[in-house]
Design an enzyme around this catalytic site. Structure first.
Site, PDB file in Angstrom:
ATOM      1  N   MET A  40      31.900  41.981  41.871  1.00  0.00           N
ATOM      2  CA  MET A  40      30.718  41.507  42.603  1.00  0.00           C
ATOM      3  C   MET A  40      30.081  42.663  43.378  1.00  0.00           C
ATOM      4  O   MET A  40      29.285  42.452  44.302  1.00  0.00           O
ATOM      5  CB  MET A  40      31.093  40.367  43.550  1.00  0.00           C
ATOM      6  CG  MET A  40      31.580  39.132  42.787  1.00  0.00           C
ATOM      7  SD  MET A  40      31.355  37.597  43.691  1.00  0.00           S
ATOM      8  CE  MET A  40      32.346  37.891  45.147  1.00  0.00           C
ATOM      9  N   HIS A  47      38.402  48.314  43.287  1.00  0.00           N
ATOM     10  CA  HIS A  47      37.631  48.138  42.050  1.00  0.00           C
ATOM     11  C   HIS A  47      37.801  49.366  41.145  1.00  0.00           C
ATOM     12  O   HIS A  47      37.992  49.239  39.936  1.00  0.00           O
ATOM     13  CB  HIS A  47      36.139  48.004  42.366  1.00  0.00           C
ATOM     14  CG  HIS A  47      35.775  46.819  43.211  1.00  0.00           C
ATOM     15  ND1 HIS A  47      35.271  46.937  44.483  1.00  0.00           N
ATOM     16  CD2 HIS A  47      35.814  45.486  42.951  1.00  0.00           C
ATOM     17  CE1 HIS A  47      35.019  45.742  44.972  1.00  0.00           C
ATOM     18  NE2 HIS A  47      35.342  44.844  44.077  1.00  0.00           N
ATOM     19  N   ASP A 160      43.436  39.040  44.025  1.00  0.00           N
ATOM     20  CA  ASP A 160      43.045  37.634  43.850  1.00  0.00           C
ATOM     21  C   ASP A 160      44.047  37.006  42.871  1.00  0.00           C
ATOM     22  O   ASP A 160      43.732  36.747  41.708  1.00  0.00           O
ATOM     23  CB  ASP A 160      41.613  37.564  43.320  1.00  0.00           C
ATOM     24  CG  ASP A 160      40.638  38.210  44.294  1.00  0.00           C
ATOM     25  OD1 ASP A 160      40.220  37.542  45.243  1.00  0.00           O
ATOM     26  OD2 ASP A 160      40.336  39.410  44.126  1.00  0.00           O
ATOM     27  N   SER A 196      35.663  43.965  49.789  1.00  0.00           N
ATOM     28  CA  SER A 196      34.257  44.149  50.177  1.00  0.00           C
ATOM     29  C   SER A 196      33.998  43.449  51.505  1.00  0.00           C
ATOM     30  O   SER A 196      33.143  43.863  52.287  1.00  0.00           O
ATOM     31  CB  SER A 196      33.332  43.588  49.098  1.00  0.00           C
ATOM     32  OG  SER A 196      33.675  44.131  47.840  1.00  0.00           O
TER      33      SER A 196
HETATM   34  P1  AMP Z   1      35.344  41.259  43.624  1.00  0.00           P
HETATM   35  O1  AMP Z   1      34.238  42.249  43.567  1.00  0.00           O
HETATM   36  O2  AMP Z   1      35.870  41.004  44.997  1.00  0.00           O
HETATM   37  O3  AMP Z   1      35.059  40.007  42.835  1.00  0.00           O
HETATM   38  O4  AMP Z   1      36.555  41.943  42.874  1.00  0.00           O
HETATM   39  C1  AMP Z   1      36.438  42.399  41.548  1.00  0.00           C
HETATM   40  C2  AMP Z   1      37.819  42.697  41.006  1.00  0.00           C
HETATM   41  O5  AMP Z   1      38.435  43.692  41.819  1.00  0.00           O
HETATM   42  C3  AMP Z   1      38.724  41.465  41.050  1.00  0.00           C
HETATM   43  O6  AMP Z   1      39.481  41.415  39.855  1.00  0.00           O
HETATM   44  C4  AMP Z   1      39.572  41.719  42.263  1.00  0.00           C
HETATM   45  O7  AMP Z   1      40.835  41.099  42.187  1.00  0.00           O
HETATM   46  C5  AMP Z   1      39.701  43.226  42.223  1.00  0.00           C
HETATM   47  N1  AMP Z   1      40.051  43.746  43.550  1.00  0.00           N
HETATM   48  C6  AMP Z   1      39.433  43.464  44.719  1.00  0.00           C
HETATM   49  N2  AMP Z   1      40.060  44.082  45.742  1.00  0.00           N
HETATM   50  C7  AMP Z   1      41.086  44.775  45.203  1.00  0.00           C
HETATM   51  C8  AMP Z   1      42.115  45.622  45.730  1.00  0.00           C
HETATM   52  N3  AMP Z   1      42.215  45.868  47.040  1.00  0.00           N
HETATM   53  N4  AMP Z   1      43.013  46.162  44.883  1.00  0.00           N
HETATM   54  C9  AMP Z   1      42.936  45.908  43.545  1.00  0.00           C
HETATM   55  N5  AMP Z   1      41.998  45.125  42.979  1.00  0.00           N
HETATM   56  C10 AMP Z   1      41.086  44.563  43.794  1.00  0.00           C
END
Ligand code: AMP
Length: 293
Positions: A40, A47, A160, A196
């Site tokens: 996102m 990420h 997640d 984020s």
């Molecule tokens: P998001 O942008 O929050 O939807 O996250 C995109 C992807 O990045 C998802 O698969 C999350 O699980 C992963 N993600 C977010 N934060 C972390 C983190 N601290 N370590 C590893 N992966 C992450």
């Protein structure tokens, strides 16, 4: 194509499914293995660790940036969710991604959109209990992204954890021909999982926030020493509440089914969700701790 006023960006980012498929076609024709990293945006090193993992497991890496309205509740933070498209594209380029899919909302949800994808098992409690339509929103958008991109591999973070298990189940149940790979949680030096949403934290909340990780590690240690699951989780909740967190859940669950565990446990996932001021934070750890990381 994105009008970023920059030649690199105009070949690197696409906004429509048609352009996405056109960009992927030569790679697919050449038999290259394609990985997708859905995000996102407001990208951080968590990420980018998924992009790195994707690069070591595929020939081409596609990232997507889409703040998916369907996974936010009416009182949640969709409107104020951080957005930094230009910065994200630079980070993805530096990380070695080959293509970025940045659809507009109307591209993903055209007028009259009326399909919902839902995984009934795995999603009813934990985050699903306090975010009623959240996982359907995620399942629907991830299904669309997987059909639009048709990658060989898609990567999701263990951050997640409930989402990761749901996506594995979704792909299995719908026979979507893609391998799902989970990436380990990337943390700040003080243990706070990168997110984020950490940008919302005030300086004093930021100081308190690492206690979430410290607490679930303490719960995991209690479990390793034979303390019962209910008891260890209750102690974790107490500690977080005493520190000023509004606790949604602290739970000790089966790492594959997410079913509740009680009494002494050998293998488990400790998961927690809290509200700190206006910010929802989630985190989880494995029991026993993985040895190969
Ligand atoms: P998001 O942008 O929050 O939807 O996250 C995109 C992807 O990045 C998802 O698969 C999350 O699980 C992963 N993600 C977010 N934060 C972390 C983190 N601290 N370590 C590893 N992966 C992450």
């Amino acid at each position: 194509m994105v009008a970023a006023g920059d030649a690199l960006m105009s070949t690197f980012a696409v906004r429509t499914v048609t352009d996405l498929r056109q960009s992927l076609a030569p790679w697919r024709k050449a038999g290259e293995r394609i990985a997708l990293v859905p995000t996102m945006g407001a990208l951080h090193d968590g990420h980018l660790s998924l992009v790195a993992l994707a690069k070591s497991n595929a020939d081409r890496v596609v990232a997507s940036i889409f703040v998916n309205p369907a996974q936010f509740g009416p009182r949640e933070d969709f409107n104020r969710y951080p957005r930094d498209e230009a910065g994200d594209l630079l980070k993805l380029d530096a990380a070695g991604a080959n293509l970025v899919f940045v659809p507009e909302t109307a591209e993903m949800y055209p007028h009259g959109f009326s399909t919902n994808v839902g995984v009934s098992d795995l999603t009813e409690d934990l985050c699903g209990a306090s975010r009623p339509n959240h996982f359907d929103g995620v399942a629907t958008v991830v299904t669309k992204l997987l059909l639009q991109c048709a990658p060989d591999l898609a990567l999701f973070g263990e951050k997640d954890y409930q989402q990761l298990l749901m996506i594995k189940r979704l792909v299995r149940d719908l026979d979507i021909p893609v391998e799902i790979l989970g990436g380990p949680i990337v943390r700040e030096k003080d243990g706070l999982a990168l997110s984020s949403r950490n940008a919302y934290l005030s300086p004093s909340e930021r100081k308190t926030a690492p206690l979430l990780y410290q607490t679930i590690v303490a719960v995991a240690n209690d479990l390793r020493q034979g303390r019962g699951a209910d008891d260890a989780a209750a102690a974790g909740r107490f500690k977080l509440e005493a520190a000023g967190f509004q606790v949604d859940y602290v739970a000790v669950r089966d790492p594959e089914t997410l079913k509740p565990l009680s009494g002494p446990v050998e293998r488990a996932r400790v998961l927690a969700a809290v509200q700190l001021g206006r910010t929802r934070l989630i985190d989880n750890v494995a029991v026993p701790a993985p040895t190969n990381r």
